[in-house]
Design a protein around this motif. Structure first.
Motif, PDB file in Angstrom:
ATOM      1  N   LEU A  75       0.856  -1.178   0.000  1.00  0.00           N
ATOM      2  CA  LEU A  75       0.000   0.000   0.000  1.00  0.00           C
ATOM      3  C   LEU A  75       0.897   1.235   0.000  1.00  0.00           C
ATOM      4  CD1 LEU A  75      -2.921   0.964   0.090  1.00  0.00           C
ATOM      5  CD2 LEU A  75      -2.776   0.933   2.575  1.00  0.00           C
ATOM      6  N   ASP A  76       0.671   2.118  -0.938  1.00  0.00           N
ATOM      7  CA  ASP A  76       1.563   3.247  -1.148  1.00  0.00           C
ATOM      8  C   ASP A  76       0.727   4.512  -1.327  1.00  0.00           C
ATOM      9  OD1 ASP A  76       3.287   5.140  -2.276  1.00  0.00           O
ATOM     10  OD2 ASP A  76       4.276   3.687  -3.566  1.00  0.00           O
ATOM     11  N   THR A  77       1.037   5.569  -0.580  1.00  0.00           N
ATOM     12  CA  THR A  77       0.242   6.792  -0.692  1.00  0.00           C
ATOM     13  C   THR A  77       0.330   7.412  -2.082  1.00  0.00           C
ATOM     14  OG1 THR A  77       2.064   8.048   0.274  1.00  0.00           O
ATOM     15  CG2 THR A  77       0.322   7.345   1.769  1.00  0.00           C
ATOM     16  N   SER A  78       1.424   7.225  -2.795  1.00  0.00           N
ATOM     17  CA  SER A  78       1.503   7.776  -4.154  1.00  0.00           C
ATOM     18  C   SER A  78       0.510   7.062  -5.074  1.00  0.00           C
ATOM     19  CB  SER A  78       2.922   7.693  -4.708  1.00  0.00           C
ATOM     20  OG  SER A  78       3.318   6.355  -4.875  1.00  0.00           O
ATOM     21  N   ARG A  79       0.261   5.793  -4.822  1.00  0.00           N
ATOM     22  CA  ARG A  79      -0.753   5.070  -5.610  1.00  0.00           C
ATOM     23  C   ARG A  79      -2.145   5.580  -5.278  1.00  0.00           C
ATOM     24  NH1 ARG A  79       0.223  -1.242  -5.812  1.00  0.00           N
ATOM     25  NH2 ARG A  79      -1.588  -0.951  -7.124  1.00  0.00           N
ATOM     26  N   LEU A  80      -2.386   5.910  -4.002  1.00  0.00           N
ATOM     27  CA  LEU A  80      -3.680   6.479  -3.623  1.00  0.00           C
ATOM     28  C   LEU A  80      -3.885   7.815  -4.326  1.00  0.00           C
ATOM     29  CD1 LEU A  80      -3.652   5.697   0.206  1.00  0.00           C
ATOM     30  CD2 LEU A  80      -4.906   4.476  -1.587  1.00  0.00           C
ATOM     31  N   ARG A  81      -2.828   8.634  -4.396  1.00  0.00           N
ATOM     32  CA  ARG A  81      -2.908   9.917  -5.092  1.00  0.00           C
ATOM     33  C   ARG A  81      -3.183   9.710  -6.573  1.00  0.00           C
ATOM     34  NH1 ARG A  81      -1.783  15.256  -5.251  1.00  0.00           N
ATOM     35  NH2 ARG A  81      -0.567  16.063  -6.984  1.00  0.00           N
ATOM     36  N   THR A  83      -4.763   7.293  -7.947  1.00  0.00           N
ATOM     37  CA  THR A  83      -6.169   6.899  -8.080  1.00  0.00           C
ATOM     38  C   THR A  83      -7.067   8.131  -8.015  1.00  0.00           C
ATOM     39  OG1 THR A  83      -5.718   4.740  -7.119  1.00  0.00           O
ATOM     40  CG2 THR A  83      -8.002   5.481  -7.076  1.00  0.00           C
ATOM     41  N   TRP A  84      -6.773   9.031  -7.066  1.00  0.00           N
ATOM     42  CA  TRP A  84      -7.550  10.264  -6.955  1.00  0.00           C
ATOM     43  C   TRP A  84      -7.419  11.090  -8.232  1.00  0.00           C
ATOM     44  CZ3 TRP A  84      -6.090  15.489  -6.853  1.00  0.00           C
ATOM     45  CH2 TRP A  84      -7.103  16.386  -6.497  1.00  0.00           C
ATOM     46  N   LEU A  85      -6.198  11.222  -8.744  1.00  0.00           N
ATOM     47  CA  LEU A  85      -5.980  11.988  -9.970  1.00  0.00           C
ATOM     48  C   LEU A  85      -6.744  11.390 -11.147  1.00  0.00           C
ATOM     49  CD1 LEU A  85      -2.154  12.699  -9.641  1.00  0.00           C
ATOM     50  CD2 LEU A  85      -4.000  14.397  -9.580  1.00  0.00           C
ATOM     51  N   GLU A 123     -15.576  26.562  -8.777  1.00  0.00           N
ATOM     52  CA  GLU A 123     -15.509  25.894 -10.073  1.00  0.00           C
ATOM     53  C   GLU A 123     -14.786  24.554  -9.963  1.00  0.00           C
ATOM     54  OE1 GLU A 123     -16.164  25.511 -14.290  1.00  0.00           O
ATOM     55  OE2 GLU A 123     -17.164  26.411 -12.598  1.00  0.00           O
ATOM     56  N   ALA A 124     -13.745  24.487  -9.149  1.00  0.00           N
ATOM     57  CA  ALA A 124     -13.039  23.225  -8.929  1.00  0.00           C
ATOM     58  C   ALA A 124     -13.964  22.197  -8.295  1.00  0.00           C
ATOM     59  CB  ALA A 124     -11.801  23.434  -8.052  1.00  0.00           C
ATOM     60  N   VAL A 125     -14.755  22.630  -7.327  1.00  0.00           N
ATOM     61  CA  VAL A 125     -15.716  21.730  -6.686  1.00  0.00           C
ATOM     62  C   VAL A 125     -16.692  21.187  -7.723  1.00  0.00           C
ATOM     63  CG1 VAL A 125     -17.685  21.691  -5.077  1.00  0.00           C
ATOM     64  CG2 VAL A 125     -15.501  22.683  -4.362  1.00  0.00           C
ATOM     65  N   ARG A 126     -17.220  22.064  -8.565  1.00  0.00           N
ATOM     66  CA  ARG A 126     -18.195  21.664  -9.600  1.00  0.00           C
ATOM     67  C   ARG A 126     -17.554  20.706 -10.607  1.00  0.00           C
ATOM     68  NH1 ARG A 126     -19.642  22.306 -14.487  1.00  0.00           N
ATOM     69  NH2 ARG A 126     -18.070  23.814 -15.051  1.00  0.00           N
ATOM     70  N   LEU A 127     -16.409  21.071 -11.148  1.00  0.00           N
ATOM     71  CA  LEU A 127     -15.762  20.279 -12.184  1.00  0.00           C
ATOM     72  C   LEU A 127     -15.326  18.889 -11.714  1.00  0.00           C
ATOM     73  CD1 LEU A 127     -13.466  22.826 -14.036  1.00  0.00           C
ATOM     74  CD2 LEU A 127     -15.379  21.557 -15.002  1.00  0.00           C
ATOM     75  N   LEU A 128     -14.891  18.808 -10.471  1.00  0.00           N
ATOM     76  CA  LEU A 128     -14.353  17.534  -9.965  1.00  0.00           C
ATOM     77  C   LEU A 128     -15.416  16.640  -9.348  1.00  0.00           C
ATOM     78  CD1 LEU A 128     -10.986  18.819  -8.519  1.00  0.00           C
ATOM     79  CD2 LEU A 128     -11.406  17.714 -10.705  1.00  0.00           C
ATOM     80  N   GLY A 129     -16.690  16.967  -9.569  1.00  0.00           N
ATOM     81  CA  GLY A 129     -17.750  16.111  -9.045  1.00  0.00           C
ATOM     82  C   GLY A 129     -17.840  16.133  -7.544  1.00  0.00           C
ATOM     83  N   ALA A 130     -17.523  17.285  -6.947  1.00  0.00           N
ATOM     84  CA  ALA A 130     -17.476  17.362  -5.498  1.00  0.00           C
ATOM     85  C   ALA A 130     -18.603  18.222  -4.919  1.00  0.00           C
ATOM     86  CB  ALA A 130     -16.120  17.913  -5.053  1.00  0.00           C
ATOM     87  N   ALA A 131     -19.596  18.583  -5.740  1.00  0.00           N
ATOM     88  CA  ALA A 131     -20.698  19.409  -5.248  1.00  0.00           C
ATOM     89  C   ALA A 131     -21.534  18.624  -4.242  1.00  0.00           C
ATOM     90  CB  ALA A 131     -21.574  19.878  -6.415  1.00  0.00           C
ATOM     91  N   ARG A 132     -22.070  19.330  -3.271  1.00  0.00           N
ATOM     92  CA  ARG A 132     -22.902  18.694  -2.231  1.00  0.00           C
ATOM     93  C   ARG A 132     -24.117  18.049  -2.842  1.00  0.00           C
ATOM     94  NH1 ARG A 132     -23.592  23.213   2.144  1.00  0.00           N
ATOM     95  NH2 ARG A 132     -21.985  24.261   1.022  1.00  0.00           N
ATOM     96  N   ARG A 133     -24.443  16.910  -2.279  1.00  0.00           N
ATOM     97  CA  ARG A 133     -25.663  16.207  -2.740  1.00  0.00           C
ATOM     98  C   ARG A 133     -26.803  16.509  -1.816  1.00  0.00           C
ATOM     99  NH1 ARG A 133     -23.456  10.246  -4.353  1.00  0.00           N
ATOM    100  NH2 ARG A 133     -21.959  10.964  -5.830  1.00  0.00           N
TER     101      ARG A 133
END
Length: 133
Positions: A75-81, A83-85, A123-133
């Protein structure tokens, strides 16, 4: 991160990253409820290990438990990053854009964005699919 680094803001949930590269990071919508609950529980303390206030830091024992177990890679934090990217790139339609533009190398993409200013937090929140549900 500490619980106080997590906030409802800009139409979503963000984490304030401190240190040598400070920034705000939008949290994908599917993680809002869990992260907000953990942040409330942690308060000024570190967010890790769930919602029990008496918990200990579970990150290192979890990594040790998963590390190489059952033939899994370390398990590697760079791999987690990474995945997020990849998840964020999918939300942005980055692969479609790069294909349509004939870009096959991320270095070329770096040249394209070198002179552009990033959008604001909302705009970052909107574009990255992070808007509140």
């Amino acid at each position: 991160m500490r619980g106080t680094d997590v906030a409802r803001r800009a139409g979503g949930v963000i984490v304030t990253v401190r240190g040598t590269r400070p920034r705000t990071v939008p949290v994908l919508a599917r993680y809002h409820a869990r992260l907000l609950a953990a942040a409330r529980s942690a308060g000024n303390g570190l967010v890790c290990g769930g919602s029990d206030p008496a918990r200990r830091n579970l990150t290192n024992p979890l990594i040790r438990a998963l590390d190489g177990g059952s033939g899994l890679p370390r398990l590697d934090t760079s791999r987690l990053r990474a995945t997020w990217l990849a998840d964020c790139a999918e939300h942005l339609g980055l692969a479609t854009f790069m294909h349509a533009a004939g870009i096959s190398c991320s270095q070329r993409l770096g040249y394209l964005i070198a002179g552009l200013d990033p959008a604001g937090e909302a705009e970052a929140v909107r574009l990255l699919g992070a808007a509140r549900r």
